[in-house]
Design an enzyme around this catalytic site. Sequence first.
Site, PDB file in Angstrom:
ATOM      1  CB  ILE A 215      -1.015   0.059   1.168  1.00  0.00           C
ATOM      2  CG1 ILE A 215      -0.318  -0.116   2.512  1.00  0.00           C
ATOM      3  CG2 ILE A 215      -2.105  -0.964   0.974  1.00  0.00           C
ATOM      4  CD1 ILE A 215      -1.257   0.095   3.693  1.00  0.00           C
TER       5      ILE A 215
ATOM      6  CD  GLU B  72       9.003   1.409  -1.859  1.00  0.00           C
ATOM      7  OE1 GLU B  72       8.530   0.917  -2.893  1.00  0.00           O
ATOM      8  OE2 GLU B  72       9.749   0.786  -1.083  1.00  0.00           O
TER       9      GLU B  72
ATOM     10  CG  ASP C 215       6.604  11.409   9.030  1.00  0.00           C
ATOM     11  OD1 ASP C 215       6.555  12.478   8.381  1.00  0.00           O
ATOM     12  OD2 ASP C 215       6.577  10.288   8.492  1.00  0.00           O
TER      13      ASP C 215
ATOM     14  CE  LYS D 228       3.827   1.871   7.591  1.00  0.00           C
ATOM     15  NZ  LYS D 228       3.890   3.306   7.507  1.00  0.00           N
TER      16      LYS D 228
ATOM     17  CG  PHE E 235      10.281   4.543   7.880  1.00  0.00           C
ATOM     18  CD1 PHE E 235      10.016   3.293   8.405  1.00  0.00           C
ATOM     19  CD2 PHE E 235       9.289   5.506   7.906  1.00  0.00           C
ATOM     20  CE1 PHE E 235       8.776   3.018   8.956  1.00  0.00           C
ATOM     21  CE2 PHE E 235       8.052   5.230   8.461  1.00  0.00           C
ATOM     22  CZ  PHE E 235       7.792   3.980   8.987  1.00  0.00           C
ATOM     23  N   GLY E 236      10.585   2.882   4.460  1.00  0.00           N
ATOM     24  CA  GLY E 236      10.384   1.486   4.080  1.00  0.00           C
ATOM     25  C   GLY E 236       9.035   1.244   3.430  1.00  0.00           C
TER      26      GLY E 236
HETATM   27  P1  ADP Z   1       4.319   7.659   4.342  1.00  0.00           P
HETATM   28  O1  ADP Z   1       5.783   7.834   4.586  1.00  0.00           O
HETATM   29  O2  ADP Z   1       3.782   8.514   3.260  1.00  0.00           O
HETATM   30  O3  ADP Z   1       3.555   7.810   5.627  1.00  0.00           O
HETATM   31  P2  ADP Z   1       3.569   4.890   4.497  1.00  0.00           P
HETATM   32  O4  ADP Z   1       4.316   3.738   3.949  1.00  0.00           O
HETATM   33  O5  ADP Z   1       3.506   5.079   5.965  1.00  0.00           O
HETATM   34  O6  ADP Z   1       4.126   6.193   3.806  1.00  0.00           O
HETATM   35  O7  ADP Z   1       2.069   4.813   4.018  1.00  0.00           O
HETATM   36  C1  ADP Z   1       1.731   4.546   2.686  1.00  0.00           C
HETATM   37  C2  ADP Z   1       0.213   4.512   2.555  1.00  0.00           C
HETATM   38  O8  ADP Z   1      -0.314   3.480   3.363  1.00  0.00           O
HETATM   39  C3  ADP Z   1      -0.479   5.805   2.974  1.00  0.00           C
HETATM   40  O9  ADP Z   1      -1.461   6.144   2.035  1.00  0.00           O
HETATM   41  C4  ADP Z   1      -1.137   5.459   4.281  1.00  0.00           C
HETATM   42  O10 ADP Z   1      -2.371   6.118   4.397  1.00  0.00           O
HETATM   43  C5  ADP Z   1      -1.332   3.957   4.218  1.00  0.00           C
HETATM   44  N1  ADP Z   1      -1.172   3.357   5.545  1.00  0.00           N
HETATM   45  C6  ADP Z   1      -0.053   3.340   6.302  1.00  0.00           C
HETATM   46  N2  ADP Z   1      -0.258   2.725   7.491  1.00  0.00           N
HETATM   47  C7  ADP Z   1      -1.579   2.356   7.496  1.00  0.00           C
HETATM   48  C8  ADP Z   1      -2.446   1.702   8.447  1.00  0.00           C
HETATM   49  N3  ADP Z   1      -1.993   1.297   9.645  1.00  0.00           N
HETATM   50  N4  ADP Z   1      -3.742   1.512   8.111  1.00  0.00           N
HETATM   51  C9  ADP Z   1      -4.191   1.920   6.908  1.00  0.00           C
HETATM   52  N5  ADP Z   1      -3.462   2.537   5.972  1.00  0.00           N
HETATM   53  C10 ADP Z   1      -2.162   2.760   6.250  1.00  0.00           C
HETATM   54 MG    MG Z   2       2.887   6.842   6.937  1.00  0.00          MG
END
Ligand code: ADP
Ligand code: MG
Length: 289
Positions: free
Chosen positions: A10, A12, A128, A33, A15-16
């Site tokens: 979902i 990138e 963040d 993550k 940090f990963g």
């Molecule tokens: P960023 O650095 O932009 O926060 P993330 O990898 O954390 O990137 O998130 C990427 C996407 O996944 C975002 O659209 C975020 O809304 C979704 N996302 C991250 N964590 C969750 C979660 N626990 N539940 C639902 N969606 C999530």
């Molecule tokens: Mg995020």
Amino acid sequence: MDKYVKVRKIGEGSFGKAILVKAKENGQHYVIKEINISKMSNKEREESRREVAVLANMKHPNIVLYRESFEENGCLYIVMDYCEGGDLFKKINAQKGTLFSEDQILDWFVQICLALKHIHDRKILHRDIKSQNIFLTKDGTIQLGDFGIARVLNSTAELARTCIGTPYYLSPEICQNKPYNNKSDIWALGCVLYEMCTLKHAFEAGNMKNLVLKIISGPFPPVSMHYSYDLRNLLSQLFKRNPRNRPSVNSILEKNFIAKRVEKFLTPQLIAEEFNHKIFQKFGPHAAP
Ligand code: ADP
Ligand code: MG
């Protein structure tokens, strides 16, 4: 990873990777993550493990729950709850220009503050805060997530990592290479509040240089006069250029128009726990002199 089935990637992040998974055990969805720690030094790796241990201890109705963490093939995996309601950024964009009611904004804002209070009271910075890291659950509860780069505050004032991720939330002090502190989180909180009020970023520019100039000295377009003086005044306090002049999250929560909403979101027992600061003092009121 053998306890989970991958559904899809979902995101990138800074940090990963973020992966949506389904647990074999109970069929529930979670987000994992993935952080590559293989290229880190031993010291950094140890630090990441310590950070994750801290995060795993965070339990609050307005914080995304961390379920477990494990290491495999040079990666650190953090398993957290999946927030089906999506994030605040998507919610804001789905408005297509129709402003939220003040009631809605303040109900969300107080929940974000309660989450931030929980971590700041424990001397942890989020680092963040942005609308993409604020989630909505199915029942509309706000949950703050992604403490990916949160670090335990240490007294030797470690110089913070700068320019991580989305630059719209950079505070004036970070733009000027000064250390990240709890008030930098408050600036980012202001950016989120502004976004909820206007559906736009407070500071935007075509390039980094102009963005930085705007953040350190430029004005931001005013929010609609339909919103109360209290709300508009709060925004101007959160956007004070000097971090010392910004309120702490605790003093935000003491403001009448915010404080009166707290009981909608926390049980009386949690209010007692969260607002009883004595638990964080080394010596109680009855300590020997
Ligand atoms: P960023 O650095 O932009 O926060 P993330 O990898 O954390 O990137 O998130 C990427 C996407 O996944 C975002 O659209 C975020 O809304 C979704 N996302 C991250 N964590 C969750 C979660 N626990 N539940 C639902 N969606 C999530
Ligand atoms: Mg995020």
